[in-house]
Design a protein around this motif. Structure first.
Motif, PDB file in Angstrom:
ATOM      1  N   GLY A 150     -24.335  30.026  13.677  1.00  0.00           N
ATOM      2  CA  GLY A 150     -25.291  30.909  12.793  1.00  0.00           C
ATOM      3  C   GLY A 150     -26.510  30.387  12.657  1.00  0.00           C
ATOM      4  N   GLU A 151     -26.089  28.981  11.840  1.00  0.00           N
ATOM      5  CA  GLU A 151     -27.073  28.240  11.346  1.00  0.00           C
ATOM      6  C   GLU A 151     -28.213  27.736  12.399  1.00  0.00           C
ATOM      7  OE1 GLU A 151     -24.973  25.731   8.334  1.00  0.00           O
ATOM      8  OE2 GLU A 151     -25.875  27.188   6.870  1.00  0.00           O
ATOM      9  N   GLN A 152     -27.750  27.534  13.754  1.00  0.00           N
ATOM     10  CA  GLN A 152     -28.741  27.066  14.788  1.00  0.00           C
ATOM     11  C   GLN A 152     -29.490  28.134  15.049  1.00  0.00           C
ATOM     12  OE1 GLN A 152     -28.897  23.954  16.119  1.00  0.00           O
ATOM     13  NE2 GLN A 152     -30.753  24.820  16.730  1.00  0.00           N
ATOM     14  N   GLN A 212     -32.119  20.590   6.213  1.00  0.00           N
ATOM     15  CA  GLN A 212     -30.785  20.992   5.431  1.00  0.00           C
ATOM     16  C   GLN A 212     -29.785  21.807   6.272  1.00  0.00           C
ATOM     17  OE1 GLN A 212     -32.046  23.373   1.888  1.00  0.00           O
ATOM     18  NE2 GLN A 212     -32.298  21.284   0.659  1.00  0.00           N
ATOM     19  N   GLU A 213     -30.516  22.753   6.957  1.00  0.00           N
ATOM     20  CA  GLU A 213     -29.423  23.610   7.923  1.00  0.00           C
ATOM     21  C   GLU A 213     -28.746  22.651   9.131  1.00  0.00           C
ATOM     22  OE1 GLU A 213     -28.255  26.145   6.639  1.00  0.00           O
ATOM     23  OE2 GLU A 213     -29.669  27.861   6.499  1.00  0.00           O
ATOM     24  N   SER A 214     -29.446  21.754   9.416  1.00  0.00           N
ATOM     25  CA  SER A 214     -29.056  20.853  10.751  1.00  0.00           C
ATOM     26  C   SER A 214     -27.917  20.024   9.981  1.00  0.00           C
ATOM     27  CB  SER A 214     -30.079  19.819  11.120  1.00  0.00           C
ATOM     28  OG  SER A 214     -31.083  20.586  11.741  1.00  0.00           O
ATOM     29  N   ILE A 215     -27.847  19.502   8.934  1.00  0.00           N
ATOM     30  CA  ILE A 215     -26.703  18.658   8.125  1.00  0.00           C
ATOM     31  C   ILE A 215     -25.765  19.586   8.015  1.00  0.00           C
ATOM     32  CG2 ILE A 215     -26.046  17.064   6.376  1.00  0.00           C
ATOM     33  CD1 ILE A 215     -28.844  15.965   6.802  1.00  0.00           C
ATOM     34  N   HIS A 216     -25.757  20.966   7.556  1.00  0.00           N
ATOM     35  CA  HIS A 216     -24.819  22.087   7.414  1.00  0.00           C
ATOM     36  C   HIS A 216     -23.855  22.098   8.616  1.00  0.00           C
ATOM     37  CE1 HIS A 216     -27.408  23.830   3.901  1.00  0.00           C
ATOM     38  NE2 HIS A 216     -27.091  22.510   3.759  1.00  0.00           N
ATOM     39  N   ARG A 217     -24.757  22.227   9.517  1.00  0.00           N
ATOM     40  CA  ARG A 217     -24.153  22.811  10.965  1.00  0.00           C
ATOM     41  C   ARG A 217     -23.104  21.394  11.275  1.00  0.00           C
ATOM     42  NH1 ARG A 217     -26.453  22.357  15.410  1.00  0.00           N
ATOM     43  NH2 ARG A 217     -24.780  23.660  16.374  1.00  0.00           N
ATOM     44  N   TRP A 267     -22.014  21.693  -2.577  1.00  0.00           N
ATOM     45  CA  TRP A 267     -23.285  20.935  -1.807  1.00  0.00           C
ATOM     46  C   TRP A 267     -24.017  21.918  -1.138  1.00  0.00           C
ATOM     47  CZ3 TRP A 267     -22.840  20.433   3.511  1.00  0.00           C
ATOM     48  CH2 TRP A 267     -23.738  19.849   4.210  1.00  0.00           C
ATOM     49  N   HIS A 268     -23.036  22.950  -0.052  1.00  0.00           N
ATOM     50  CA  HIS A 268     -23.846  23.803   0.847  1.00  0.00           C
ATOM     51  C   HIS A 268     -24.428  24.784  -0.182  1.00  0.00           C
ATOM     52  CE1 HIS A 268     -23.449  25.926   4.851  1.00  0.00           C
ATOM     53  NE2 HIS A 268     -24.530  25.973   4.118  1.00  0.00           N
ATOM     54  N   ALA A 269     -23.768  25.367  -1.325  1.00  0.00           N
ATOM     55  CA  ALA A 269     -24.254  26.327  -1.899  1.00  0.00           C
ATOM     56  C   ALA A 269     -25.718  25.947  -2.752  1.00  0.00           C
ATOM     57  CB  ALA A 269     -23.319  26.657  -2.933  1.00  0.00           C
ATOM     58  N   GLU A 312     -27.922  23.767  -1.618  1.00  0.00           N
ATOM     59  CA  GLU A 312     -29.140  23.459  -0.576  1.00  0.00           C
ATOM     60  C   GLU A 312     -29.398  25.267  -0.287  1.00  0.00           C
ATOM     61  OE1 GLU A 312     -28.368  20.757   2.169  1.00  0.00           O
ATOM     62  OE2 GLU A 312     -28.703  18.910   0.626  1.00  0.00           O
ATOM     63  N   GLU A 313     -28.362  26.064   0.091  1.00  0.00           N
ATOM     64  CA  GLU A 313     -28.715  27.293   0.266  1.00  0.00           C
ATOM     65  C   GLU A 313     -29.576  28.043  -0.735  1.00  0.00           C
ATOM     66  OE1 GLU A 313     -28.219  29.086   3.047  1.00  0.00           O
ATOM     67  OE2 GLU A 313     -27.263  27.399   4.002  1.00  0.00           O
ATOM     68  N   SER A 314     -29.351  27.581  -2.091  1.00  0.00           N
ATOM     69  CA  SER A 314     -30.145  28.159  -3.144  1.00  0.00           C
ATOM     70  C   SER A 314     -31.551  27.765  -3.200  1.00  0.00           C
ATOM     71  CB  SER A 314     -29.574  27.680  -4.686  1.00  0.00           C
ATOM     72  OG  SER A 314     -28.480  28.345  -4.824  1.00  0.00           O
ATOM     73  N   GLU A 315     -31.730  26.397  -2.847  1.00  0.00           N
ATOM     74  CA  GLU A 315     -33.043  25.606  -2.848  1.00  0.00           C
ATOM     75  C   GLU A 315     -33.841  26.421  -1.675  1.00  0.00           C
ATOM     76  OE1 GLU A 315     -31.695  21.337  -4.482  1.00  0.00           O
ATOM     77  OE2 GLU A 315     -31.822  21.783  -2.102  1.00  0.00           O
ATOM     78  N   HIS A 316     -33.402  26.478  -0.627  1.00  0.00           N
ATOM     79  CA  HIS A 316     -34.213  27.218   0.728  1.00  0.00           C
ATOM     80  C   HIS A 316     -34.128  28.693   0.824  1.00  0.00           C
ATOM     81  CE1 HIS A 316     -30.717  26.216   3.805  1.00  0.00           C
ATOM     82  NE2 HIS A 316     -30.823  27.612   3.683  1.00  0.00           N
ATOM     83  N   LYS A 317     -33.726  29.368  -0.239  1.00  0.00           N
ATOM     84  CA  LYS A 317     -33.289  30.833   0.145  1.00  0.00           C
ATOM     85  C   LYS A 317     -34.370  31.632   0.448  1.00  0.00           C
ATOM     86  CE  LYS A 317     -33.190  31.757  -4.952  1.00  0.00           C
ATOM     87  NZ  LYS A 317     -32.252  32.267  -5.933  1.00  0.00           N
TER      88      LYS A 317
END
Ligand code: FE2
Ligand code: FE2
Length: 282
Positions: A53-55, A83-88, A167-169, A171-176
């Motif tokens: 999904g994040e890709q 951010q999403e790349s590292i989440h992936r 941590w994921h939450a 970064e999701e907030s920061e880039h929402k």
């Protein structure tokens, strides 16, 4: 584009990837969330969605990169992608370790999402992909806010697992608002984002239920009790879904913007408690 101020993320929010490696392999072999198979499967089911999904989110936003004239929004797109790349990466490791230790087939779990994205890429224009990303990002933002705001969502969870999810939450907030601001900047309409939110919400729940059913299919006790207990959990304050009706509905307002839900204070508090510093990605 003539508007030069397209980013509406607050100026004091930095969108930078923290390049952290989580060591969760051992925990994933267990019911890491308080020994509770349903709660554990709930989060594991979400994790399965992220690498694919994040890709798709990254690709959908990057498609419009050259059309953004605002340097701040451009920088935010880079931060979002990082951010999403590292989440992936971290959720790929998570999912591989999970499937190896629990005997799940990652291929089977991911296949319907992969197929759906491939089909949509063939038949749908880029703005639909971006609009769907905006809707998913709203879901991740409101779920992130819930877990950050209510520490009890991770009561009983193994500390490294709680740390990874928080941590994921953060970064999701920061880039929402990044995908949202890009969508608006390139002319995405309110009507389309509303329709896509309805579709995305159904997909999100169906995918989650499917993943959980596959993960819990070999559960040894009574499945009825397991799912009834699970429903009770989902309606409790320990569930990240608790109280999400209103923030979900806000998305349908014509003038909605993700930062209408200003959670900078709660993000800062959790960030301090996790001792997460912004660190550049490798
Ligand atoms: Fe993410
Ligand atoms: Fe995201």
């Amino acid at each position: 584009m003539t508007d030069t101020k397209l980013s509406h993320t607050p100026d004091d929010v930095a969108i930078e990837a923290r390049n952290i490696n989580f060591n969760v392999e051992k925990a994933l072999a267990t019911d890491w969330h308080g020994g509770d198979p349903f709660r554990t499967a709930f989060y594991n089911a979400l994790s399965i969605m992220f690498p694919v999904g994040e890709q798709h989110f990254i690709d959908s936003v990057k498609h419009y990169r050259d059309k953004i004239s605002d340097p701040v929004l451009n920088a935010h797109v880079r931060g979002f992608t990082a951010q999403e790349s590292i989440h992936r990466r971290e959720h790929q490791k998570y999912n591989e370790a999970l499937c190896a230790s629990r005997g799940y087939s990652l291929e089977k779990l991911e296949a319907p999402i992969r197929k759906r994205i491939a089909l949509a890429q063939k038949h749908m224009p880029p703005i639909v992909h971006l609009g769907a990303t905006v809707a998913y990002e709203h879901w991740t933002a409101i779920l992130a806010d819930a877990v950050l705001r209510r520490p009890e969502t991770f009561d009983g969870a193994k500390p490294e697992m709680a740390r990874l999810w928080r941590w994921h939450a953060i970064e999701e907030s920061e880039h929402k608002a990044v995908a949202f601001d890009v969508y608006r900047a390139v002319g995405g309409t309110v009507g389309l984002r509303r329709r896509l939110m309805l579709i995305v919400t159904v997909q999100f729940f169906l995918d989650g239920i499917r993943h959980m059913r596959l993960m819990l299919k070999d559960y040894k006790g009574s499945k009825v009790k397991l799912w009834l207990g699970g429903l009770k959990f989902l309606r409790s304050k320990e569930s990240p879904l608790y109280g999400l009706g209103r923030p979900w509905r806000d998305f349908f307002r014509r003038d909605f913007h993700p930062w209408d839900h200003d959670n900078r204070a709660v993000v800062a508090t959790v960030m301090r408690s996790l001792e997460l510093q912004s660190a550049p990605a490798e």
